[in-house]
Design an enzyme around this catalytic site. Structure first.
Site, PDB file in Angstrom:
ATOM      1  N   ARG A 254       1.195  -1.196  -0.018  1.00  0.00           N
ATOM      2  CA  ARG A 254      -0.355   0.811   0.312  1.00  0.00           C
ATOM      3  C   ARG A 254       0.927   0.868   0.024  1.00  0.00           C
ATOM      4  O   ARG A 254       0.409   2.504  -0.483  1.00  0.00           O
ATOM      5  CB  ARG A 254      -1.048   0.079   1.129  1.00  0.00           C
ATOM      6  CG  ARG A 254      -1.785  -1.088   1.030  1.00  0.00           C
ATOM      7  CD  ARG A 254      -2.957  -1.008   2.049  1.00  0.00           C
ATOM      8  NE  ARG A 254      -4.429  -1.687   2.494  1.00  0.00           N
ATOM      9  CZ  ARG A 254      -5.175  -1.364   1.880  1.00  0.00           C
ATOM     10  NH1 ARG A 254      -5.597   0.290   2.168  1.00  0.00           N
ATOM     11  NH2 ARG A 254      -6.059  -2.389   1.112  1.00  0.00           N
TER      12      ARG A 254
ATOM     13  N   HIS B 255       2.384 -23.916   7.215  1.00  0.00           N
ATOM     14  CA  HIS B 255       3.802 -23.408   7.322  1.00  0.00           C
ATOM     15  C   HIS B 255       4.279 -25.211   7.963  1.00  0.00           C
ATOM     16  O   HIS B 255       5.321 -25.554   8.262  1.00  0.00           O
ATOM     17  CB  HIS B 255       4.088 -22.635   7.780  1.00  0.00           C
ATOM     18  CG  HIS B 255       3.967 -22.485   9.514  1.00  0.00           C
ATOM     19  ND1 HIS B 255       3.362 -22.216  10.107  1.00  0.00           N
ATOM     20  CD2 HIS B 255       5.089 -22.887  10.486  1.00  0.00           C
ATOM     21  CE1 HIS B 255       3.456 -22.263  11.783  1.00  0.00           C
ATOM     22  NE2 HIS B 255       4.219 -22.438  11.640  1.00  0.00           N
TER      23      HIS B 255
ATOM     24  N   LYS C 184       7.157 -28.029   7.403  1.00  0.00           N
ATOM     25  CA  LYS C 184       8.460 -28.768   8.599  1.00  0.00           C
ATOM     26  C   LYS C 184       8.723 -29.847   7.893  1.00  0.00           C
ATOM     27  O   LYS C 184       8.296 -31.091   7.708  1.00  0.00           O
ATOM     28  CB  LYS C 184       8.055 -28.827   9.850  1.00  0.00           C
ATOM     29  CG  LYS C 184       7.631 -27.304  10.469  1.00  0.00           C
ATOM     30  CD  LYS C 184       6.966 -27.575  11.473  1.00  0.00           C
ATOM     31  CE  LYS C 184       6.398 -26.193  12.497  1.00  0.00           C
ATOM     32  NZ  LYS C 184       7.984 -24.741  13.259  1.00  0.00           N
TER      33      LYS C 184
ATOM     34  N   GLU D  12       3.491 -24.034  23.129  1.00  0.00           N
ATOM     35  CA  GLU D  12       5.197 -22.497  23.189  1.00  0.00           C
ATOM     36  C   GLU D  12       4.890 -22.124  24.287  1.00  0.00           C
ATOM     37  O   GLU D  12       4.139 -21.537  25.159  1.00  0.00           O
ATOM     38  CB  GLU D  12       4.255 -21.524  21.579  1.00  0.00           C
ATOM     39  CG  GLU D  12       3.623 -21.711  20.596  1.00  0.00           C
ATOM     40  CD  GLU D  12       3.283 -20.858  19.845  1.00  0.00           C
ATOM     41  OE1 GLU D  12       3.710 -20.644  19.210  1.00  0.00           O
ATOM     42  OE2 GLU D  12       1.936 -21.015  19.737  1.00  0.00           O
TER      43      GLU D  12
ATOM     44  N   ASP E 235      -6.555 -21.016  16.138  1.00  0.00           N
ATOM     45  CA  ASP E 235      -5.296 -20.598  15.790  1.00  0.00           C
ATOM     46  C   ASP E 235      -4.503 -21.310  15.876  1.00  0.00           C
ATOM     47  O   ASP E 235      -3.565 -21.756  14.213  1.00  0.00           O
ATOM     48  CB  ASP E 235      -4.792 -19.159  16.877  1.00  0.00           C
ATOM     49  CG  ASP E 235      -3.321 -19.118  16.710  1.00  0.00           C
ATOM     50  OD1 ASP E 235      -2.994 -18.489  15.125  1.00  0.00           O
ATOM     51  OD2 ASP E 235      -2.288 -18.886  16.697  1.00  0.00           O
TER      52      ASP E 235
ATOM     53  N   HIS F 114      -3.072 -26.803  12.219  1.00  0.00           N
ATOM     54  CA  HIS F 114      -1.568 -27.621  12.800  1.00  0.00           C
ATOM     55  C   HIS F 114      -1.161 -28.335  13.090  1.00  0.00           C
ATOM     56  O   HIS F 114      -1.277 -29.752  12.339  1.00  0.00           O
ATOM     57  CB  HIS F 114      -0.677 -26.525  13.657  1.00  0.00           C
ATOM     58  CG  HIS F 114      -0.619 -25.516  12.831  1.00  0.00           C
ATOM     59  ND1 HIS F 114      -0.185 -24.797  11.700  1.00  0.00           N
ATOM     60  CD2 HIS F 114       0.186 -24.262  13.711  1.00  0.00           C
ATOM     61  CE1 HIS F 114       0.514 -23.572  11.417  1.00  0.00           C
ATOM     62  NE2 HIS F 114       0.530 -23.253  12.794  1.00  0.00           N
TER      63      HIS F 114
ATOM     64  N   LYS G   4       8.705 -24.593  24.839  1.00  0.00           N
ATOM     65  CA  LYS G   4       7.887 -24.844  23.386  1.00  0.00           C
ATOM     66  C   LYS G   4       8.460 -26.400  22.711  1.00  0.00           C
ATOM     67  O   LYS G   4       9.498 -26.883  23.102  1.00  0.00           O
ATOM     68  CB  LYS G   4       8.732 -24.321  22.205  1.00  0.00           C
ATOM     69  CG  LYS G   4       9.077 -24.191  20.599  1.00  0.00           C
ATOM     70  CD  LYS G   4       9.179 -23.176  20.040  1.00  0.00           C
ATOM     71  CE  LYS G   4       8.993 -23.316  18.621  1.00  0.00           C
ATOM     72  NZ  LYS G   4       7.437 -22.708  17.829  1.00  0.00           N
TER      73      LYS G   4
HETATM   74  C1  BG6 Z   1       1.238 -19.572  13.809  1.00  0.00           C
HETATM   75  C2  BG6 Z   1       0.353 -19.505  14.777  1.00  0.00           C
HETATM   76  O1  BG6 Z   1       0.443 -20.332  12.427  1.00  0.00           O
HETATM   77  O2  BG6 Z   1       2.402 -20.940  14.426  1.00  0.00           O
HETATM   78  C3  BG6 Z   1       1.159 -18.498  15.756  1.00  0.00           C
HETATM   79  O3  BG6 Z   1      -0.513 -18.057  14.115  1.00  0.00           O
HETATM   80  C4  BG6 Z   1       2.333 -19.713  17.093  1.00  0.00           C
HETATM   81  O4  BG6 Z   1      -0.047 -18.586  16.767  1.00  0.00           O
HETATM   82  C5  BG6 Z   1       3.369 -20.478  15.216  1.00  0.00           C
HETATM   83  O5  BG6 Z   1       3.124 -19.148  17.328  1.00  0.00           O
HETATM   84  C6  BG6 Z   1       3.941 -21.506  15.734  1.00  0.00           C
HETATM   85  O6  BG6 Z   1       4.530 -21.932  14.791  1.00  0.00           O
HETATM   86  P1  BG6 Z   1       5.706 -22.460  14.812  1.00  0.00           P
HETATM   87  O7  BG6 Z   1       6.445 -23.293  13.605  1.00  0.00           O
HETATM   88  O8  BG6 Z   1       6.888 -21.461  15.531  1.00  0.00           O
HETATM   89  O9  BG6 Z   1       5.566 -23.506  16.273  1.00  0.00           O
END
Ligand code: BG6
Length: 486
Positions: A50, A185, A189, A223, A242, A247, A348
């Site tokens: 933008r 994503h 991995k 996390e 989320d 995931h 984590k």
């Molecule tokens: C994201 C979420 O998709 O994945 C986040 O929106 C989260 O809230 C993140 O922190 C975690 O990803 P990773 O790869 O750090 O486990």
């Protein structure tokens, strides 16, 4: 995922090119891939955003800063890369004329770099702009080009079943499914991809992967961080939307799916969808939601979720969820799959624990001192990526005493480095391999599963930061290596 094809030269158009995702993830990954990486000389980037005040020069400056922040030392080579590979075009207020200007500019850039007209449109915009952006691209004719055209969409794909269906419908009005790359994503991995190889290339596990041998499966993605700068966005989302719907559900489908007819994108995605279709309706009593309160982590004070900037002081959004789901099919009937995720937890950790059933204990029954635990297999996706098999051994000595020991495999001991998830996914987009991308029907089925919980969520329990979530969740979880009664 499987690199076989020669990669065509293309233009990578990143919409949302001045945003946080571009800065933290996409740009560093693109740089690593193309600067002496496997995509060297294969693409040029046209960032669109933008900001009207940016031009090529100021965008390159912005990018050098971004790369520096990502730990990529900006010396002459990186500066050269920025000069050679980066362009910027403003799409101002996202009106049709702005996209017409974008079209003219991208044709100029293609001519300047002698590109054959293959295009990737990466929507790194806020989710609210996905539909409008895809429609604008379609309106000005950018849904098809002289070469191939692909469009990349980041999660969240909608916020419930209806909105996901609407998003798919409106994008499909311009783009075919085989042009669309939906990114989760987690699928990028390496350890997640390896789940399929692990399962289907090893007879050892293949033959025990069923309800006769497995008593439960627990999938954890915890996390340590809180909601950070995304509090305002997160407050309208919560852990179920989320993390669980995407995931954790992806990890569930890869763990539970049947072998695909071929190791190719659609056969694999067909099997994942079948798992989703077999999920039993969720039981409200088998979901525990939690929200972190203020407290301390490693001696440092951290605010409670409701004190985070941008969060309502009476917010009912969950930052933790633990639930049991059942895959009602021939292989898994009756086996609980526990999904658990949370922010501000003790560590984590992304892990899948497969708990096996107790062995036949008849021969040990006269040895009252022996205690036996069922075997378990632990797949750690991050950190310390690897596998552990926990099994029983006899402790040396006269009496029959058993102990649980484990066999380990660690990626970092076997291989030097694991590629970054975004690099893997960007490589696959360049190659046109959709295996690691989420198909429209997968997205819709996953949302359908959680609809009832989202519409009528159960009570919220507070939990201390640095813990494993609210105590109430204990009744949902399954023990690792259950003690077998003699
Ligand atoms: C994201 C979420 O998709 O994945 C986040 O929106 C989260 O809230 C993140 O922190 C975690 O990803 P990773 O790869 O750090 O486990």
């Amino acid at each position: 995922m499987i690199q076989m094809t020669e990669i065509d030269r293309h233009l990578m158009i990143v919409l949302g090119g001045t945003g946080d995702l571009m800065r933290r993830k996409i740009l560093p990954a693109l740089h690593r891939l193309s600067d002496e990486g496997p995509l060297q000389g294969k693409f040029v980037i046209l960032a669109a955003g933008r900001r009207k005040t940016f031009d090529d020069e100021s965008y390159r400056e912005w990018s050098r800063d971004a790369l520096d922040d990502a730990g990529i030392t900006v010396e002459a080579e990186v500066s050269n890369w920025c000069e050679k590979c980066l362009h910027y075009q403003s799409v101002g207020d996202q009106e049709t004329e702005d996209f017409e200007r974008l079209m003219r500019r991208l044709e100029e850039v293609e001519e300047e770099h002698d590109l054959p007209g293959n295009r990737v449109f990466y929507l790194a915009t806020p989710p609210g702009a996905f539909i409008e952006t895809a429609e604008r691209l379609g309106e000005v004719g950018l849904d098809q080009g002289p070469g191939w055209t692909r469009i990349v969409v980041e999660k969240p794909f909608g916020h419930d079943f209806e909105s996901a269906r609407e998003l798919n419908r409106r994008i499909h009005a311009h783009f075919d499914e085989d042009q669309i790359y939906r990114i989760d994503h987690y699928l990028g991995k390496e350890t997640v991809q390896n789940l399929l190889t692990f399962r289907f290339a090893n007879t050892l596990f293949d033959s025990v992967w069923n309800r006769d041998r497995i008593s439960s499966v627990q999938i954890t993605v915890s996390e340590e961080i809180g909601v950070e700068e995304r509090a305002e966005f997160y407050d309208s989302v919560g852990a179920l939307r989320d993390m669980v719907q995407n995931h954790l559900t992806q990890l569930l489908t890869l763990t539970a799916m049947e072998p695909p007819a071929e190791f190719e994108a659609d056969p694999i995605r067909d099997e994942k969808v079948k798992v989703l279709r077999c999920l039993a309706p969720l039981d409200r009593n088998l979901l525990v939601r939690g929200q972190y309160v203020n407290g301390e982590i490693d001696g440092e004070k951290v605010p409670g979720y409701r004190e985070e900037e941008g969060v309502a002081s009476d917010s009912d959004t969950e930052t933790f969820a633990a639930l049991r789901v059942y895959v009602q099919n021939w292989r898994w009937q009756g086996v609980p799959f526990v999904l658990r995720t949370g922010k501000r937890m003790s560590s984590k950790l992304s892990q899948i624990v497969i708990n096996f059933r107790c062995p036949s204990l008849a021969i040990f029954q006269r040895h009252g001192e022996a205690t036996i635990n069922a075997n378990s297999l632990i797949l750690t996706l991050q950190p310390n990526e690897g596998f552990d098999i926990e099994f029983e051994v006899k402790r040396p000595g006269d009496a029959l005493r058993l102990e649980t020991e484990s066999l380990h495999f660690r990626y970092e001991e076997a291989f030097l480095e694991l590629p970054d998830a975004y690099e893997t996914l960007l490589m696959d987009i360049a190659e046109g391999d959709q295996t690691l991308f989420v198909r429209a029907d997968e997205v819709e089925e996953a949302w359908r599963t959680y609809t009832s919980m989202l519409e009528d969520p159960p009570l919220l329990y507070p939990y201390e930061p640095g813990t494993n979530g609210p105590g109430e969740a204990e009744r949902i979880l399954v023990p690792r290596g259950e003690a077998c009664p003699l």
